[in-house]
Design an enzyme around this catalytic site. Structure first.
Site, mmCIF file in Angstrom:
data_model
loop_
_atom_site.group_PDB
_atom_site.id
_atom_site.type_symbol
_atom_site.label_atom_id
_atom_site.label_comp_id
_atom_site.label_asym_id
_atom_site.label_seq_id
_atom_site.Cartn_x
_atom_site.Cartn_y
_atom_site.Cartn_z
ATOM 1 N N LEU A 514 0.828 -1.211 0.000
ATOM 2 C CA LEU A 514 0.000 0.000 0.000
ATOM 3 C C LEU A 514 0.861 1.260 0.000
ATOM 4 C CD1 LEU A 514 -2.589 -1.033 2.737
ATOM 5 C CD2 LEU A 514 -3.015 -0.827 0.287
ATOM 6 N N GLY A 517 7.102 3.846 4.019
ATOM 7 C CA GLY A 517 7.453 5.005 4.841
ATOM 8 C C GLY A 517 8.833 4.819 5.411
ATOM 9 N N PHE A 519 9.641 3.843 8.144
ATOM 10 C CA PHE A 519 9.776 2.715 9.056
ATOM 11 C C PHE A 519 9.622 1.376 8.372
ATOM 12 C CE2 PHE A 519 10.087 5.914 11.830
ATOM 13 C CZ PHE A 519 8.934 6.525 12.258
ATOM 14 N N GLY A 520 9.310 1.399 7.110
ATOM 15 C CA GLY A 520 9.092 0.141 6.422
ATOM 16 C C GLY A 520 7.886 0.248 5.530
ATOM 17 N N VAL A 522 3.931 -0.847 4.102
ATOM 18 C CA VAL A 522 2.599 -1.221 4.573
ATOM 19 C C VAL A 522 1.942 -2.084 3.503
ATOM 20 C CG1 VAL A 522 0.380 -0.373 5.385
ATOM 21 C CG2 VAL A 522 2.447 0.948 5.840
ATOM 22 N N LYS A 536 1.755 -3.253 8.842
ATOM 23 C CA LYS A 536 2.946 -2.420 8.753
ATOM 24 C C LYS A 536 4.138 -3.312 9.082
ATOM 25 C CE LYS A 536 4.732 1.645 11.078
ATOM 26 N NZ LYS A 536 4.352 2.774 11.891
ATOM 27 N N ASP A 633 4.486 13.586 14.605
ATOM 28 C CA ASP A 633 4.722 13.433 13.172
ATOM 29 C C ASP A 633 3.409 13.503 12.409
ATOM 30 O OD1 ASP A 633 6.208 13.170 10.885
ATOM 31 O OD2 ASP A 633 6.365 10.998 10.983
#
Ligand SMILES: *[C@@H]1O[C@H](CO)[C@@H](O)[C@H](O)[C@H]1NC(C)=O
Ligand SMILES: *[C@@H]1O[C@H](CO)[C@@H](O)[C@H](O)[C@H]1NC(C)=O
Ligand SMILES: *[C@@H]1O[C@H](CO)[C@@H](O)[C@H](O)[C@H]1NC(C)=O
Ligand SMILES: *[C@@H]1O[C@H](CO)[C@@H](O)[C@H](O)[C@H]1NC(C)=O
Ligand SMILES: *[C@@H]1O[C@H](CO)[C@@H](O)[C@H](O)[C@H]1NC(C)=O
Length: 825
Positions: A514, A517, A519-520, A522, A536, A633
C-alpha cells in the site's frame, strides 16, 4: 561594530533578570522580593517566585541551575502575597517572619528555643536552617526539612518523631499555579507497625504498606537501582523513610503531583528534563481494600478478587456481580488450639498492619508459636526479608488489602483450622508441584514485564496453548519502574501468527503493497474469512527501532477514538516486527488533496468534516485519553480515510506520552517531517502539544489550498504556504487560498474562519497557538478568534534578514547570557 549595538540590550535584560543574592539573612539584612539567598555551593536558591500562570508571590527554594524553575519548598504556601512587597525578616530570637506591605506576618518559622546569636542559612541540601552559635554546627533550632511541601529531597525524613510529635509528610500542590496544600498526601501512619499511605481528600487512596527491609511491601523494587539508596529507621524515638544519592552530584527528588501521582525524578543534563525513574502507577488492586477481608486481589486474572483458601464470600450474590467489598469469611471456625495450622502465600503485598504487632528479634518459628498461642492472631510473616528473613510481624483482626504481586512481594502464613488442610498430604504435594509448574509459565507471562521483548517472547511460547483457543490474549502491564514511561493498565491486543500474516499478504508481495514510509512498508492483507488488514512491516534497518515499536504498540493499544486508526494486533517473530491495523480503503489524505483528479472528490463540506475530525482526534490524544500523547509526526500522509471519508490519525511511532501534569519535553533526537515541524522543535528539540498544533495548522492550510507546504513556491515573493496564506488573509483576500478544485459551493465565512484558525496554529511562539480543544470550538464558531500575527518561517524579500548576532539576546538562553556578562565584568 555589531557587538556594540547588541551588548547594551543584553545588559539591560540582565539587570532585569539577575538580582542581588545574599549568603545569609540577618536582622540588618532581610530578604526582599527580587533578592535571593544562595546556598554556599550554589546548588539551591531561595527567593520570591510566582508559580505557573499566577501572579501571587511566594517565598520558595529552587534549584539554582535548573530551568524550568523547579521549586522544592514553599514557605507561605497557604498565604500568598499579592504584590512584590514581601520581606523575610529575622528577629533577635531567631524567628523568621515573612511580612507583607501591611506589616501582616503571612508566615513564620515556629521554634520554642530562643537563640542568642541566630544565623539563617540555606544549605546545599536545599535545607533552610536557623542555627545558633551556642550550639554545634549540626544542631538546628529550626529547619525547612521538618516542614516538607510536595517534595522529598535526599536527606529529608518522611515520617514521625515520637518525642516531639512531629510528623513530616508530603502534600501535593493544589495545581501548578497554586502551591497551597492539595488533596493528595503521602504519609507514614504509626498505628500497629508503621506503614506508608497515600491519602486523597483524607481518605486512604493507596497503601504502600510496611517496610520489609528493602522497600515498602506494596512497591516492589526489582533490582538495585544506580541512583539512590533508601532506608527506613524505626526505633523508640522515631520512624521515618529517607534516601541518599549514590552520586551526590546528581539531582533527584520525590514529588507528589497535584493529580496524585507520587514519582521519583532525576535531572537529565543531557536531555534537559526531569526523567521519571519510578512512579506509583496504581492498578485496580491498589484501590484500598477493594476485595474486602480475607481475600487476595490479583489484577492479572479475569476475576480480580479471590477469597483465600478456606474462606468464602460473605455475600455470594454481591460477590458474583463483582461487588467484593463484603469480603470473605471462614468456612470453618478456628480450633483455637495448637492444631490450627497456617497456609503459606507467596509474593504478596502484606495486609494492612494497623492491627499488627512486631518483634524485631524473633525467628519465623518463634513467630509462628507466638501466633498460635493467641486465638485472635490471624497471620504471621517475617518483618525483614533481608538475609533470609528475620523478625516477626503478627496480625490480629481481619486481614485486608492483600494483593498478589507480579514480582517481589513477601511470604505470609495465614491461620486456618486443621480441618481445612487437605486430607491427603501426598495429594497436596502433587497438586502443589503441578501448580508450581503451571505457575512458572503463566506467572512469567503476567509477571516479568521489565523488557517488552521478554513479553513477546513468552507470548509466542504460550501462544500455542493459550491463544489457539481464543485467538486473543490479554497482556498486562504491571507497575514496573523499567517501563514507567507509559501509564499502563491491562490492554488487550491480538497476537497474530506470522504464518497467518504471510498468507494474508501473499508473502508480502508487491501487489499487496500500500505504501512505504521511513519505518518500512505497509501491505494489504486479507484473512481467510475476508477481513481486510493493513500490515505495517518494519524493515530490519528502519529508523523505527524496537523502542519505537514498543512505543507504538503500547500507545495505540490504549487509544480508542473514532478519529484514530485502530490497532488490531501485532506480531514479533524471528526478525519480523509487524503491526496490524484496520484497513482503510481510501488510503491517506495526501493521495486526495494533492491529486488533480481525486481532489475533486473532496468538496468543502467533506474537507471541513476532515479538518474537524483530525482536530477531535488530537483533542483526544492531548487531553482526553488520560495518557497525554504528543504525536510528533502529523502530516497528510498520516491521516487515513475510511470508507465514509472519516479521517483517522495514524503512525504513532514517534509519539510520546507526557506524565500527568507535564506539558512539554525536550529531545535530542529530532525526528519528524520537515514542512510540518514547529520552529521550536526543529531548532531546540522542544516538543509539546503545541508542536502538534503547529503541524495541524499546516495540514489545515494544505487541505484548504490543495498545496503542499514543503515545495510550495511563490516566485514573486519567496513565500512559503504559511506566509502566502497570511499575506492573503491580511490583505482581505483569504478566499484566494482555496483549492480551485473546490468549485463554488462553500460558505465563505466558514472558510475564512477556518483559514484564520490555521494561521493561529502556525504562530511562531507556542504560547500564541491555541490548544486543540480551543481549535475545535473555534472551528465550530463557539469561540471568538484572536487576530493572527506573522506565522513562523516568514521571510519576505523586502525585509532584510534578521541579524544573526542578535540571537545572543535570545531570552530563551538566559544562562549563557548571564555567564558571558559575568565573565566580562
Ligand atoms: C511597618 O512596621 C515598621 C516598623 O515596625 C514601621 O516603620 C512602618 O511604618 C510599618 N508600616 C505600616 C504600613 O504599618
Ligand atoms: C556523578 O555525576 C556527574 C554528573 O552527572 C558525573 O559527571 C560523574 O561522573 C558522576 N560520578 C560518578 C562517580 O559516577
Ligand atoms: C455465583 O457464581 C457461582 C459460580 O459462577 C455459581 O456457582 C453460584 O451459583 C452463584 N451464586 C449466586 C448466589 O449467584
Ligand atoms: C521479642 O521476642 C524475644 C524472644 O521471644 C523476647 O525475648 C523479647 O522480649 C521480645 N521483644 C519485645 C519488644 O517484645
Ligand atoms: C491476644 O492478642 C490480643 C490483641 O493483641 C490481646 O488483646 C489479647 O490479650 C491476647 N490474648 C492472649 C490470651 O494473650
Amino acid at each position: 561594530m555589531k557587538n556594540f549595538t547588541v551588548l547594551p540590550i543584553c545588559v539591560v535584560l540582565l539587570f532585569i533578570r539577575t538580582s542581588t543574592s545574599l549568603d545569609s539573612i540577618t536582622q540588618s539584612a532581610p530578604l526582599r522580593d527580587g533578592e535571593t539567598l544562595v546556598s554556599s555551593g550554589g546548588v539551591f536558591e531561595m527567593g520570591f517566585f510566582s508559580p505557573g500562570k499566577s501572579n501571587n508571590r511566594y517565598l520558595g527554594i529552587w534549584y539554582m541551575h535548573i530551568s524550568p524553575l523547579t521549586v522544592v519548598w514553599v514557605a507561605n504556601r497557604e498565604a500568598p502575597i499579592s504584590d512584590g512587597s514581601g520581606i523575610l525578616v529575622t528577629n533577635d530570637q531567631g524567628i523568621l517572619a515573612l511580612v507583607d506591605s501591611t506589616n501582616r506576618t503571612v508566615w513564620s518559622s515556629s521554634s520554642s528555643i530562643i537563640a542568642e546569636k541566630p544565623i539563617v542559612r540555606l544549605l546545599d541540601t536545599g535545607n533552610l536552617i536557623i542555627s545558633d552559635q551556642k550550639y554545634s554546627k549540626d544542631h538546628f533550632i529550626w529547619q525547612s526539612f521538618d516542614y516538607p511541601c510536595d517534595t522529598l529531597l535526599p536527606g529529608m525524613k518522611l515520617g514521625f518523631n515520637l518525642v516531639t510529635g512531629l510528623n513530616r509528610f508530603l502534600s501535593s500542590w493544589r495545581s501548578p499555579d497554586d502551591p497551597g496544600q492539595g488533596e493528595n498526601v503521602l504519609k507514614l501512619e504509626r498505628r500497629g507497625y508503621p506503614q506508608s499511605f497515600q491519602f486523597r481528600r483524607n481518605v486512604i487512596h493507596f497503601r504502600a504498606g510496611s517496610w520489609n527491609g528493602l522497600y515498602f511491601t506494596g512497591y516492589p523494587v526489582q533490582k538495585q537501582n544506580p541512583v539512590y539508596k533508601a532506608k527506613f529507621v524505626f526505633n523508640d524515638k522515631e520512624a521515618y523513610y529517607e534516601y541518599e544519592l549514590v552520586n551526590s552530584s546528581v539531582y533527584s527528588r520525590i514529588v507528589m503531583s497535584p493529580s496524585g501521582i507520587g514519582k521519583r525524578l532525576v535531572w537529565s543534563n543531557q536531555r534537559g528534563i526531569w526523567e521519571i525513574i519510578s512512579a506509583n502507577l496504581a492498578d485496580q488492586c491498589d484501590n484500598y481494600g477493594l476485595c474486602g477481608a480475607y481475600s487476595l486481589c490479583d489484577f492479572s486474572s479475569s476475576r480480580v478478587c479471590h477469597c483465600l483458601k478456606g474462606f468464602v464470600p460473605r455475600n455470594v450474590e454481591q460477590w458474583n456481580i463483582s461487588d467484593w467489598s463484603g469480603g470473605c469469611v471462614r468456612k470453618a471456625l478456628l480450633d483455637c488450639n495448637s492444631l490450627d495450622s497456617f497456609r503459606k502465600y507467596r509474593g504478596v503485598k502484606l495486609p494492612d498492619t494497623s492491627s499488627s504487632r512486631f518483634n524485631k528479634t524473633m525467628s519465623l518459628e518463634e513467630c509462628r508459636q507466638s501466633c498460635l498461642r493467641n486465638c485472635s492472631c490471624t497471620a504471621y510473616a517475617n518483618l525483614d526479608i533481608r538475609d533470609g528473613g528475620s523478625g516477626c510481624l503478627v496480625w490480629f483482626k481481619d486481614l485486608i488489602d492483600m494483593k498478589q504481586l507480579p514480582q517481589g512481594g513477601q511470604d505470609i502464613f495465614i491461620r486456618v483450622p486443621a480441618s481445612e488442610l487437605d486430607f491427603f498430604e501426598e495429594k497436596r504435594y502433587w497438586n502443589n508441584n503441578k501448580r508450581k509448574l503451571i505457575g512458572i509459565t503463566v506467572g512469567s507471562i503476567t509477571i516479568n514485564m521489565s523488557v517488552i521483548l521478554i513479553v513477546f517472547g513468552l507470548i509466542r511460547c504460550a501462544r500455542k496453548s493459550k491463544l489457539k483457543r481464543s485467538g486473543k490474549t490479554k497482556i498486562y502491564y504491571s507497575r514496573n519502574p523499567c517501563y514507567n514511561d507509559l501509564r499502563m493498565e491491562d490492554t488487550e491486543i491480538q497476537i497474530f501468527d506470522l504464518s497467518v500474516i504471510v498468507k494474508a499478504t501473499n508473502n508480502f508481495s508487491n501487489i499487496n503493497k500500500l505504501g512505504e514510509g521511513g519505518f518500512g512498508s505497509v501491505y494489504k492483507g486479507t484473512l481467510g474469512h475476508g477481513q481486510e488488514l493493513a500490515v505495517k512491516r518494519l524493515s530490519e534497518y528502519s529508523i523505527q527501532g524496537l523502542e519505537e515499536f514498543k512505543n507504538e504498540v503500547l500507545l495505540i493499544a490504549k487509544l480508542q477514538h473514532r478519529n484514530l486508526v485502530k490497532l488490531l494486533g501485532c506480531c514479533i517473530e524471528r526478525e519480523e516486527k509487524l503491526l496490524i491495523y484496520e484497513y482503510m480503503p481510501n488510503k491517506s489524505l495526501d493521495q486526495f488533496i494533492f491529486d488533480e483528479i481525486r481532489s475533486k472528490l473532496l468538496d468543502w463540506t467533506k474537507r471541513f468534516h476532515i479538518i474537524n475530525g483530525i482536530a477531535r482526534g488530537l483533542v483526544y490524544l492531548h487531553q482526553d485519553s488520560r495518557l497525554r500523547v504528543i504525536h510528533r509526526d502529523l502530516k497528510t500522509s498520516n491521516i487515513l480515510l475510511d470508507t465514509n471519508l472519516n479521517p483517522k490519525i495514524s503512525d504513532f511511532g514517534l509519539a510520546r506520552t507526557l506524565w500527568g501534569d507535564q506539558i512539554e519535553a525536550k529531545t535530542n533526537r529530532i525526528a519528524g517531517t520537515y514542512g510540518y515541524m514547529s520552529p521550536e522543535y526543529v531548532m531546540h528539540g522542544d516538543f509539546s502539544i503545541k508542536s502538534d498544533v503547529f503541524s495541524f495548522g499546516v495540514i489545515l492550510l494544505e487541505i484548504i489550498s490543495g498545496k503542499k507546504n514543503r515545495g510550495f513556491s511563490d516566485l514573486e515573493n519567496y513565500l512559503n504556504l504559511l506566509g502566502y496564506a497570511w499575506r492573503l488573509w491580511r490583505e482581505g483576500m483569504a478566499l484566494e487560498l482555496m483549492d480551485q478544485a473546490l468549485g463554488e459551493r462553500f460558505n465563505p465565512s466558514e472558510v475564512i474562519q477556518c483559514i484564520q484558525v490555521g494561521l493561529l496554529c502556525v504562530q511562531q511562539r507556542p504560547e500564541d497557538r491555541p490548544d486543540m480543544s480551543s481549535v475545535v470550538l473555534m472551528l465550530n464558531g463557539e469561540k471568538s478568534l484572536p487576530d493572527p500575527h506573522v506565522p513562523a518561517y516568514y521571510i519576505e524579500r523586502k525585509i532584510p534578514e534578521a541579524d544573526p548576532s542578535s540571537e545572543k539576546c535570545n531570552p530563551s538562553s538566559p544562562n549563557e547570557m548571564s555567564l558571558s556578562i559575568f565573565e566580562a565584568r
